[in-house]
Scaffold this motif. Structure first.
Motif, PDB file in Angstrom:
ATOM      1  N   SER A   1     -26.109 -62.308  63.876  1.00 38.01           N
ATOM      2  CA  SER A   1     -26.849 -61.183  63.300  1.00 38.01           C
ATOM      3  C   SER A   1     -28.362 -61.398  63.376  1.00 38.01           C
ATOM      4  O   SER A   1     -29.116 -60.463  63.626  1.00 38.01           O
TER       5      SER A   1
ATOM      6  N   LEU B   1     -28.653 -56.751  55.644  1.00 45.76           N
ATOM      7  CA  LEU B   1     -27.881 -55.876  56.535  1.00 45.76           C
ATOM      8  C   LEU B   1     -26.420 -56.325  56.616  1.00 45.76           C
ATOM      9  O   LEU B   1     -25.500 -55.509  56.569  1.00 45.76           O
ATOM     10  N   ILE B   2     -26.207 -57.632  56.737  1.00 46.05           N
ATOM     11  CA  ILE B   2     -24.828 -58.149  56.829  1.00 46.05           C
ATOM     12  C   ILE B   2     -24.036 -57.731  55.584  1.00 46.05           C
ATOM     13  O   ILE B   2     -22.914 -57.229  55.691  1.00 46.05           O
TER      14      ILE B   2
ATOM     15  N   ASP C   1     -23.381 -53.902  55.299  1.00 45.79           N
ATOM     16  CA  ASP C   1     -22.382 -53.385  56.236  1.00 45.79           C
ATOM     17  C   ASP C   1     -20.946 -53.671  55.807  1.00 45.79           C
ATOM     18  O   ASP C   1     -20.006 -53.126  56.401  1.00 45.79           O
TER      19      ASP C   1
ATOM     20  N   ASP D   1     -19.832 -50.357  57.538  1.00 43.72           N
ATOM     21  CA  ASP D   1     -20.299 -49.998  58.883  1.00 43.72           C
ATOM     22  C   ASP D   1     -19.711 -50.932  59.939  1.00 43.72           C
ATOM     23  O   ASP D   1     -19.625 -52.135  59.730  1.00 43.72           O
ATOM     24  N   ASP D   2     -19.290 -50.342  61.048  1.00 50.43           N
ATOM     25  CA  ASP D   2     -18.725 -51.146  62.137  1.00 50.43           C
ATOM     26  C   ASP D   2     -19.772 -51.552  63.167  1.00 50.43           C
ATOM     27  O   ASP D   2     -19.581 -52.509  63.922  1.00 50.43           O
ATOM     28  N   TYR D   3     -20.856 -50.774  63.226  1.00 53.68           N
ATOM     29  CA  TYR D   3     -21.885 -51.058  64.241  1.00 53.68           C
ATOM     30  C   TYR D   3     -23.258 -51.201  63.621  1.00 53.68           C
ATOM     31  O   TYR D   3     -23.599 -50.530  62.645  1.00 53.68           O
ATOM     32  N   ARG D   4     -24.047 -52.054  64.223  1.00 54.04           N
ATOM     33  CA  ARG D   4     -25.413 -52.331  63.770  1.00 54.04           C
ATOM     34  C   ARG D   4     -26.187 -52.787  65.002  1.00 54.04           C
ATOM     35  O   ARG D   4     -25.741 -53.679  65.713  1.00 54.04           O
TER      36      ARG D   4
ATOM     37  N   THR E   1     -20.632 -55.117  63.734  1.00 55.50           N
ATOM     38  CA  THR E   1     -21.231 -55.778  62.574  1.00 55.50           C
ATOM     39  C   THR E   1     -20.609 -57.167  62.376  1.00 55.50           C
ATOM     40  O   THR E   1     -19.542 -57.472  62.918  1.00 55.50           O
ATOM     41  N   ASN E   2     -21.304 -57.973  61.615  1.00 58.10           N
ATOM     42  CA  ASN E   2     -20.920 -59.373  61.439  1.00 58.10           C
ATOM     43  C   ASN E   2     -19.466 -59.545  61.006  1.00 58.10           C
ATOM     44  O   ASN E   2     -18.721 -60.333  61.597  1.00 58.10           O
TER      45      ASN E   2
ATOM     46  N   LYS F   1     -16.996 -57.556  61.393  1.00 61.46           N
ATOM     47  CA  LYS F   1     -16.035 -57.118  62.411  1.00 61.46           C
ATOM     48  C   LYS F   1     -15.753 -58.252  63.400  1.00 61.46           C
ATOM     49  O   LYS F   1     -14.689 -58.300  64.014  1.00 61.46           O
TER      50      LYS F   1
ATOM     51  N   LYS G   1     -26.567 -47.542  65.593  1.00 62.04           N
ATOM     52  CA  LYS G   1     -25.637 -47.554  64.451  1.00 62.04           C
ATOM     53  C   LYS G   1     -25.115 -46.133  64.278  1.00 62.04           C
ATOM     54  O   LYS G   1     -25.615 -45.207  64.907  1.00 62.04           O
TER      55      LYS G   1
END
Lengths: 309, 309
Positions: B52, B94-95, B98, B105-108, B113-114, B116, B250
């Protein structure tokens, strides 16, 4: 400095009252922790942080920090912000460990875990908030009579004890070992050195650093605390088998259910207890050069293995 | 010191190349961040932290920190550990944001994301590890030519910006506001002042403190950064409506779907854009006393509202 072989002759040794000492120290730690986090807007996060921080632990970590600072010639005031910080760090690690994605525990210290009361999102944030605040608290609250370079060393030690080189790293290996019955003694020792001993060591060593301990004395303090850290964990493992949920205040027998490799599972209960005893004796021996000033830390070491919860 | 009205006559103003500046600064920040976290045992946690941290953000925060330190007469070297620390803190927030228990959230930044990739447990611990390491890193890596009291002030500011009085507090109110369509402008401003502006302010102010900025100048820096922080968030809200997922890296349109109160939902897009523009102009005006030395920070302020992702 009092020579070690004079120690037996001193009446203070015999009359040191650990129960009264712990009671008094717990009281001042509770008061300092209570004062450290007032409730302001948004109230929920402060309440959540306070819920776990003031859930009535034994305060072994802050008491170790204060006792070491005093033993090395410092005052309680010099070490109190750091003592509060180590309890904040310890508490945040418990909040995150208890999360469903981690150990998934519903009870801690006889009360519902943080996420069971406040929800997972707030529990994650309460942990983050406590961790960030621990460092802010040491940086802003340590009294002016402590030189700044000592405060920076303390912050560095606390960061290291908590991070991937400490508690977090130990937890990662612990999670990785779950359900495996072929964990080596080496791996088990890594887990406990990092998950438990690293923060205990930081408590003791930081207390010494704040008082201006020499490098040689910091090393003695390190060895003392590594020994009690490992003994602490061995006793924890034994209690998981022998104590009841009521005594522990958390789910008992979890290690057995999870088929977790522990010291008692490797060595048996009696051998484990004897190993813990040896570690405590080695820890106390490190402090002999400090004479009667070492009494609280030596008594605390013995307390660790005699506890039943 | 260059008087503000002479500024227009200076050729440097016209020739300042922000694109080249950002490219060079991003490069040195990437190198410093890459070097900050080596991979050792247990590898998984360091890999997760690096995944990340090195996911290719714009590095606005560390660049602001370095630029402010230089503007106030300091060097890049003095501010680099703090610059890395603010990016570690930003990344850990952010980690955790998410995580399924939070924004899910799946995307960043265009990548998974971490949690996932590494699982929720490791993602929680990677955040904790980055946060603890940020403080350790500032305490141990800031060069000796920075007085210790400045380093302690920086640590205090970072802790406050991250904790319940900053980012964590903003996130709590944000979570509490989800699904409510009657959020007041006051609450919305609280959320953004804490969730976004507090850390941006810490980047700028800490850069100044490391260089020895006076209290008066720290206040100017605070006002500059509060203004750009709010503008930054307004633009973020606008982009959530107008940009595509590909541009954002995202999930786009999340606020609309969540019926979230945002500046554009309160003011409309055009009025929001104009408000952001005014904030940027006010921010730049604060730095006029620093003459051409303020060029990077002024250009960065304009960059914030001109970005399209």
């Amino acid at each position: 400095m009092v020579a070690a072989d004079n120690l037996q002759k001193m009446p203070e040794k015999a009359t040191f009252n650990l129960v009264a000492y712990l009671k008094e120290r717990q009281k001042i730690c509770e008061a300092a922790l209570d004062k450290a986090i007032p409730i302001i807007y948004p109230e929920k996060i402060y309440e959540s942080m306070r819920y776990s921080l003031l859930a009535g632990g034994k305060r072994v970590r802050p008491i170790l920090c204060l006792a070491t600072c005093e033993m090395m010639g410092g005052t309680i005031e010099m070490a109190m912000p750091t003592a509060c910080a180590v309890e904040m760090i310890h508490t945040m690690s418990l909040i995150h460990d208890d999360l469903p994605a981690m150990d998934n525990d519903d009870y801690r210290r006889g009360k519902l875990t943080n996420h069971k009361i406040y929800g997972e999102d707030i529990a994650i944030l309460a942990g983050d908030g406590l961790l960030a605040y621990a460092f802010e608290f040491v940086a802003t609250q340590t009294p002016e009579n402590v030189p700044k370079d000592r405060v920076l060393k303390v912050i560095a030690r606390l960061g290291r004890a908590m991070g991937a080189a400490g508690l977090v790293g130990g937890q990662v290996v612990d999670l990785d070992s779950e359900g495996k019955s072929d964990i080596s003694l080496e791996t088990l020792t890594f887990i406990h050195n990092h998950k438990t001993a690293a923060l205990l060591e930081a408590c003791v060593v930081c207390g010494g650093i704040l008082a201006g301990a020499s490098l040689e004395n910091v090393q003695k303090l390190s060895r003392y605390s590594q020994n009690i850290g490992l003994a602490f964990q061995i006793i924890d493992d034994i209690l998981d088998i022998t104590a009841t949920q009521e005594q522990l205040g958390k789910t008992a027998g979890k290690d057995l259910v999870a088929k977790k490799v522990t010291y008692p599972s490797l060595w048996g209960i009696e051998e484990s207890r004897s190993k813990a005893q040896q570690l405590i004796e080695a820890a106390c021996k490190e402090l002999e050069p400090f004479g009667e000033l070492a009494q609280p830390l030596q008594a605390l070491a013995h307390f660790i293995i005699s506890r039943n919860h």
